[in-house]
Design an enzyme around this catalytic site. Structure first.
Site, short mmCIF file in Angstrom:
data_model
loop_
_atom_site.label_atom_id
_atom_site.label_comp_id
_atom_site.label_asym_id
_atom_site.label_seq_id
_atom_site.Cartn_x
_atom_site.Cartn_y
_atom_site.Cartn_z
N GLU A 1 0.83 -1.21 0.00
CA GLU A 1 0.00 0.00 0.00
C GLU A 1 0.86 1.26 0.00
OE1 GLU A 1 -2.92 -0.10 -0.73
OE2 GLU A 1 -3.68 -2.06 -0.12
N PHE B 1 1.54 5.63 0.18
CA PHE B 1 1.50 6.68 1.20
C PHE B 1 0.08 7.18 1.50
CE2 PHE B 1 2.15 11.15 2.55
CZ PHE B 1 3.03 10.95 3.59
N ARG C 1 -1.79 10.43 -12.68
CA ARG C 1 -1.19 9.21 -12.12
C ARG C 1 -0.88 8.25 -13.26
NH1 ARG C 1 0.65 5.34 -9.66
NH2 ARG C 1 -0.11 4.53 -7.63
N ASP D 1 4.05 18.51 -4.16
CA ASP D 1 3.20 18.42 -5.36
C ASP D 1 1.72 18.55 -4.97
OD1 ASP D 1 4.83 18.27 -7.55
OD2 ASP D 1 4.84 16.07 -7.67
N1 LIG Z 1 5.90 13.45 -6.46
C1 LIG Z 1 4.83 12.77 -6.91
N2 LIG Z 1 4.70 11.47 -6.56
C2 LIG Z 1 3.60 10.81 -7.01
C3 LIG Z 1 2.62 11.44 -7.83
N3 LIG Z 1 1.67 10.53 -8.11
C4 LIG Z 1 2.01 9.38 -7.47
N4 LIG Z 1 3.19 9.54 -6.81
C5 LIG Z 1 3.93 8.55 -6.00
O1 LIG Z 1 3.26 7.31 -6.10
C6 LIG Z 1 2.58 7.01 -4.88
C7 LIG Z 1 1.16 6.55 -5.23
O2 LIG Z 1 0.64 5.79 -4.23
P1 LIG Z 1 -0.56 6.24 -3.30
O3 LIG Z 1 -0.06 7.32 -2.43
O4 LIG Z 1 -1.05 5.00 -2.69
O5 LIG Z 1 -1.71 6.83 -4.24
P2 LIG Z 1 -2.58 6.03 -5.35
O6 LIG Z 1 -1.88 4.74 -5.63
O7 LIG Z 1 -2.62 6.97 -6.51
O8 LIG Z 1 -3.93 5.78 -4.77
C8 LIG Z 1 2.59 8.28 -4.07
O9 LIG Z 1 2.55 8.08 -2.69
C9 LIG Z 1 3.87 8.93 -4.53
O10 LIG Z 1 4.99 8.37 -3.89
C10 LIG Z 1 2.82 12.81 -8.19
O11 LIG Z 1 2.03 13.43 -8.88
N5 LIG Z 1 3.93 13.42 -7.69
MG LIG Z 2 -1.70 3.14 -4.04
#
Ligand SMILES: Nc1nc2c(ncn2[C@@H]2O[C@H](COP(=O)(O)OP(=O)(O)O)[C@@H](O)[C@H]2O)c(=O)[nH]1
Ligand SMILES: [Mg+2]
Length: 445
Positions: A69, A71, A310, A387
């Site tokens: 999972e 962040f 994303r 961001d």
């Molecule tokens: N810096 C940055 N990191 C991102 C971005 N989109 C996704 N990430 C990274 O990818 C992770 C995606 O996982 P999560 O937080 O679970 O969100 P989800 O998977 O989109 O529901 C984030 O926590 C970030 O570490 C973005 O636009 N900017």
């Molecule tokens: Mg996720």
């Protein structure tokens, strides 16, 4: 007085550490409330001076989440755990929530960075969290507890048989572990496991519980069936929200104020590259979240379009609700025109190749690109927060379908007081038929 003396006794009994460590732990535990002098605590003796029955025992709730999972789902699980701790505190002992250190997240892929053992204070304002529910960092727990020992780990899992009779009911039962145990017994009979990368941490006991229901269904179990001081819930995401988007949900969510240094970097970037300041944009932020109550529609936002696009695992499965880069850029251009915005801020996790393509398709986009030193300071988690913070201040925002990263931006904008029309928007897949837009969750104050 009685209360404090009992706390000290608890710490003393469970401690194998030196006197100084105990003194330190007492100070850490109570510094927030009153000044305690070590010698007076101990010369007063450990016996309670008041009625013992009225005193509450200090107990610790620790938790962890399924390793894959990310962040932003973990932030959501924190809300569920805070809610459980509130229930526990209402009904009995003096429970404290121990914040699970950040580390080894799948998406944190910057090379040469040591992204483990990261305390919550690097990403969030601890005083803000504490104004909602008592929390401590894991290393404080070790100090208070007199060592890296957790009395009881409860691994949460679903019911092997699923819902019986197709009927959903709330229940918790001790059951055999369904999945392979991620904990091993060592020579001394302690359980070793991941424990956020703290190799010296051990558990005295591990068992599996099948649980189906909202977070607070664990309260009776933790109060009646379990009497030890520290309990860790592993796979805590198994539990549901007590009341999604209710007052308690929002109190906790509002208390999750980003660390000030990250907000300042974001604000500085807005001013330098996006002509955006809180005064001009009506996004004045109160350091004290309990005083933050912006009227819906009062925030104007900076003169730019905020985009969260994303990629990575969201495109690998060829999901039909996620656009191609061309599709996304087409939508971005049309929104900029519609809202008369000549700047676009893009937050994305796109890989190098997609970034190159994006730069060709959208040469004027603005991105927050952390220097090597910044990255070392803020880590991937901090850069992602910056961001989010910048997207949260845009005049108009569009995110990605069912991304918790985008959802957390929605909430941040709701807190700032944006008109919901400017927030609850998402990209549609290139050939998606019914492109349902995100739900507006109003704050309950
Ligand atoms: N810096 C940055 N990191 C991102 C971005 N989109 C996704 N990430 C990274 O990818 C992770 C995606 O996982 P999560 O937080 O679970 O969100 P989800 O998977 O989109 O529901 C984030 O926590 C970030 O570490 C973005 O636009 N900017
Ligand atoms: Mg996720």
């Amino acid at each position: 007085m009685a209360k404090r003396a009992v706390h000290v006794a608890v710490i003393f009994i469970s401690s194998t550490h030196s006197f100084t460590a105990i003194c330190l732990s007492v100070l850490v535990a109570f510094a927030a409330f009153e000044t305690v002098h070590c010698d007076s605590v101990f010369s007063a003796g450990h016996t309670a001076t008041g009625p013992i029955g009225a005193a509450k025992d200090l107990r610790y709730l620790l938790y962890d989440v399924n390793p894959p999972e990310g962040f932003n789902l973990r932030r959501d699980v924190y809300i569920r755990m805070a809610s459980l701790v509130k229930t526990l505190r209402k009904e009995g002992d003096d429970w404290v929530l121990v914040l699970p250190p950040w580390g080894r997240l799948y998406h944190w892929q910057s090379p040469n960075l040591h992204q483990i053992h990261i305390p919550w204070g690097e990403f969030f304002s601890l005083t803000s969290l504490q104004a909602n529910v008592p929390v401590i960092e894991y290393e404080e727990f070790i100090a208070e507890n007199g060592g890296p020992f957790i009395d009881q780990v409860l691994i949460l899992q679903n019911y092997a048989e699923g819902w019986t009779d197709g009927k959903w009911e709330e229940k918790v039962d001790e059951r055999p572990c369904i999945e392979k145990l991620m904990y091993n017994k060592d020579k001394q009979g302690y359980y070793r496991g991941w424990f956020w990368g703290y190799e010296e941490t051990r558990a005295r006991n591990v068992k599996c519980l099948s649980a189906q229901g909202h977070a607070s269904i664990m309260a009776p179990v933790l109060q009646k069936n379990i009497t030890v001081t520290s309990v860790m819930l592993d796979r805590a995401e198994t539990l549901l929200h007590d009341h999604y988007a209710g007052k308690d949900y929002w109190d906790t969510r509002r208390s999750m104020v980003f660390a000030k240094h990250l907000r300042l970097i974001g604000d500085d970037f807005r001013q330098k590259y996006l002509n955006s300041t809180d005064e001009k944009d009506h996004t004045i932020y109160s350091e004290d979240w309990t005083r933050m109550k912006a009227k819906l529609g009062s925030a104007k936002g900076g003169p730019y379009l905020g985009v969260h696009l994303r990629r990575k695992d969201f495109i690998w499965g060829h999901r039909e609700d996620v656009p191609s880069l061309k599709g996304a850029v087409k939508k971005i251009r049309s929104l900029m025109k519609k809202h008369k915005l000549d700047k676009v801020f893009l937050a994305t996790d796109a890989d190098e190749e997609e970034l190159r393509e994006l730069k060709t398709l959208l040469p004027d986009m603005v991105r927050f690109e952390a220097s090597a030193e910044d990255l070392e300071l803020f880590k991937d988690g901090g850069v992602a927060i910056i961001d989010q913070w910048i997207c949260a201040h845009a005049r108009f925002f569009i995110g990605t379908s069912v991304s918790t990263f985008s959802f957390r931006i929605h909430e941040e904008r709701e807190i700032l007081g944006f008109d919901p029309k400017t927030t609850y928007n998402r990209f549609c897949g290139d050939s998606e038929k019914e492109c349902e837009q995100p739900t507006h969750w109003k704050i309950v104050y």
